[in-house]
Design an enzyme around this catalytic site. Sequence first.
Site, PDB file in Angstrom:
ATOM      1  N   MET A 175       0.843  -1.194   0.000  1.00 50.41           N
ATOM      2  CA  MET A 175       0.000   0.000   0.000  1.00 50.41           C
ATOM      3  C   MET A 175       0.883   1.250   0.000  1.00 50.41           C
ATOM      4  O   MET A 175       0.444   2.337   0.372  1.00 50.41           O
ATOM      5  CB  MET A 175      -0.948  -0.012   1.204  1.00 50.41           C
ATOM      6  CG  MET A 175      -1.900  -1.215   1.149  1.00 50.41           C
ATOM      7  SD  MET A 175      -3.443  -0.994   2.037  1.00 50.41           S
ATOM      8  CE  MET A 175      -2.847  -0.797   3.691  1.00 50.41           C
TER       9      MET A 175
ATOM     10  N   GLN B 203       6.312 -11.224   7.490  1.00 50.60           N
ATOM     11  CA  GLN B 203       5.825 -11.878   8.717  1.00 50.60           C
ATOM     12  C   GLN B 203       5.258 -10.877   9.724  1.00 50.60           C
ATOM     13  O   GLN B 203       4.516 -11.230  10.628  1.00 50.60           O
ATOM     14  CB  GLN B 203       6.967 -12.660   9.371  1.00 50.60           C
ATOM     15  CG  GLN B 203       6.475 -13.545  10.511  1.00 50.60           C
ATOM     16  CD  GLN B 203       7.558 -13.921  11.483  1.00 50.60           C
ATOM     17  OE1 GLN B 203       8.581 -14.452  11.064  1.00 50.60           O
ATOM     18  NE2 GLN B 203       7.349 -13.669  12.762  1.00 50.60           N
TER      19      GLN B 203
ATOM     20  N   ALA C 113       4.086   3.942   0.882  1.00 52.30           N
ATOM     21  CA  ALA C 113       4.831   4.443   2.056  1.00 52.30           C
ATOM     22  C   ALA C 113       5.913   3.408   2.392  1.00 52.30           C
ATOM     23  O   ALA C 113       6.004   2.899   3.503  1.00 52.30           O
ATOM     24  CB  ALA C 113       3.916   4.729   3.241  1.00 52.30           C
TER      25      ALA C 113
ATOM     26  N   MET D 198       9.365  -2.371  11.368  1.00 55.05           N
ATOM     27  CA  MET D 198       9.126  -1.364  10.323  1.00 55.05           C
ATOM     28  C   MET D 198       7.686  -1.462   9.846  1.00 55.05           C
ATOM     29  O   MET D 198       7.159  -2.561   9.644  1.00 55.05           O
ATOM     30  CB  MET D 198      10.089  -1.571   9.165  1.00 55.05           C
ATOM     31  CG  MET D 198      11.499  -1.215   9.543  1.00 55.05           C
ATOM     32  SD  MET D 198      12.604  -1.347   8.130  1.00 55.05           S
ATOM     33  CE  MET D 198      14.156  -0.983   8.952  1.00 55.05           C
ATOM     34  N   SER D 199       7.058  -0.301   9.694  1.00 51.55           N
ATOM     35  CA  SER D 199       5.662  -0.250   9.270  1.00 51.55           C
ATOM     36  C   SER D 199       5.403   1.120   8.658  1.00 51.55           C
ATOM     37  O   SER D 199       5.957   2.125   9.128  1.00 51.55           O
ATOM     38  CB  SER D 199       4.748  -0.438  10.485  1.00 51.55           C
ATOM     39  OG  SER D 199       3.438  -0.015  10.187  1.00 51.55           O
TER      40      SER D 199
ATOM     41  N   GLY E   5      11.333  -2.845   5.075  1.00 50.98           N
ATOM     42  CA  GLY E   5      10.602  -4.115   5.129  1.00 50.98           C
ATOM     43  C   GLY E   5      10.096  -4.481   3.734  1.00 50.98           C
ATOM     44  O   GLY E   5      10.274  -5.616   3.268  1.00 50.98           O
ATOM     45  N   HIS E   6       9.483  -3.497   3.047  1.00 57.57           N
ATOM     46  CA  HIS E   6       9.010  -3.756   1.678  1.00 57.57           C
ATOM     47  C   HIS E   6      10.196  -4.078   0.760  1.00 57.57           C
ATOM     48  O   HIS E   6      10.115  -4.973  -0.079  1.00 57.57           O
ATOM     49  CB  HIS E   6       8.307  -2.523   1.108  1.00 57.57           C
ATOM     50  CG  HIS E   6       7.064  -2.126   1.843  1.00 57.57           C
ATOM     51  ND1 HIS E   6       6.969  -0.974   2.570  1.00 57.57           N
ATOM     52  CD2 HIS E   6       5.857  -2.729   1.941  1.00 57.57           C
ATOM     53  CE1 HIS E   6       5.760  -0.877   3.097  1.00 57.57           C
ATOM     54  NE2 HIS E   6       5.058  -1.928   2.737  1.00 57.57           N
TER      55      HIS E   6
HETATM   56  O1  PAF Z   1      -0.124  -5.566   3.686  1.00 60.92           O
HETATM   57  C1  PAF Z   1      -0.562  -4.721   2.886  1.00 60.92           C
HETATM   58  O2  PAF Z   1       0.111  -3.730   2.552  1.00 60.92           O
HETATM   59  C2  PAF Z   1      -1.948  -4.903   2.315  1.00 60.92           C
HETATM   60  O3  PAF Z   1      -2.799  -5.479   3.248  1.00 60.92           O
HETATM   61  C3  PAF Z   1      -1.978  -5.660   0.980  1.00 60.92           C
HETATM   62  C4  PAF Z   1      -1.506  -7.084   1.146  1.00 60.92           C
HETATM   63  C5  PAF Z   1      -1.112  -4.949  -0.046  1.00 60.92           C
HETATM   64  C6  PAF Z   1      -3.412  -5.708   0.432  1.00 60.92           C
HETATM   65  O4  PAF Z   1      -3.913  -4.429   0.244  1.00 60.92           O
END
Ligand code: PAF
Length: 287
Positions: free
Chosen positions: A30, A151, A32, A187-188, A36-37
């Site tokens: 989503m 995770q 930002a 991280m979030s 982590g991403h």
């Molecule tokens: O974890 C997220 O960022 C969301 O829940 C996802 C998996 C992209 C679905 O919108």
Amino acid sequence: MHLFQQKDALRQYLGAAKEQGATIGFVPTMGALHDGHLSLIRAAKAQCSQVVCSIFVNPTQFNDPADYEKYPVTIERDQELLIKAGTDVLFLPAVAEMYPEGLTAPARHYDFGALETVLEGAHRPGHFQGVGRIVHKLLDLVQPHQLFMGQKDLQQCLIVKRLLQLIHSPAELVICPTRREPDGLAMSSRNLRLNAGERQKATTLYKTLSYIKTRLAAGAPLPDTVNAARLQLQSANFETDYLEVIAVQDNGIILFPDKPVPGLPMYAVVAARMQGSAVRLIDNMEM
Ligand code: PAF
């Protein structure tokens, strides 16, 4: 990096890539973006020839409209990070592109069973149906060989594992470890919304999970340990939605045992917010 905002154009590009033998790794996000991403992108790059990332703040998974409105959006920075990480494709659709039927049209109900009624499911009604709805649409579109998720959102990973079965998707779910800040905070994207004081205190969640892990490893009784940890959070002025130790069965079912279950992975899981803070934090740690 190729940028697509329309499903048809992405479908065409991926169809051609697959005809040439490409393997597709998919990282749904989503935005930002944080490390982590990027660790998911790196894991996908190590295993697949084409890495597709989507950025879409999915309205149907927000049970709290204020949370949706305030969800951080940093799209230019996200694109720079994705390019640096070597992402091949970014899919950046508008809401109408993903929900041409409209947000309030009747939608398929996914049978996630008890998984949907505990922990996050109990505190965020409808959230996992919304996650199922968008991940199903994205999987139908991208048809990846592998799907990479973190995770940090453990219950979401279990939900998606179940979704893959429900929709007979051949995609393999790869769950990557939680990335943490130097003080332990997971991280979030939502961390961007913490003020300086909240950011400093946010590490309490990590400390609480680490406390449970250390006590259980030393043989302390599970219920006493969890109760003591709950009290610690309370005296640090956290309002706790849940703090539990769970065991996860192979079929994804979550158990709430009162002692360690040999052979099953156990996790301490928590969701809490600091008193007066608008930001709800979640975290988990394998025991
Ligand atoms: O974890 C997220 O960022 C969301 O829940 C996802 C998996 C992209 C679905 O919108």
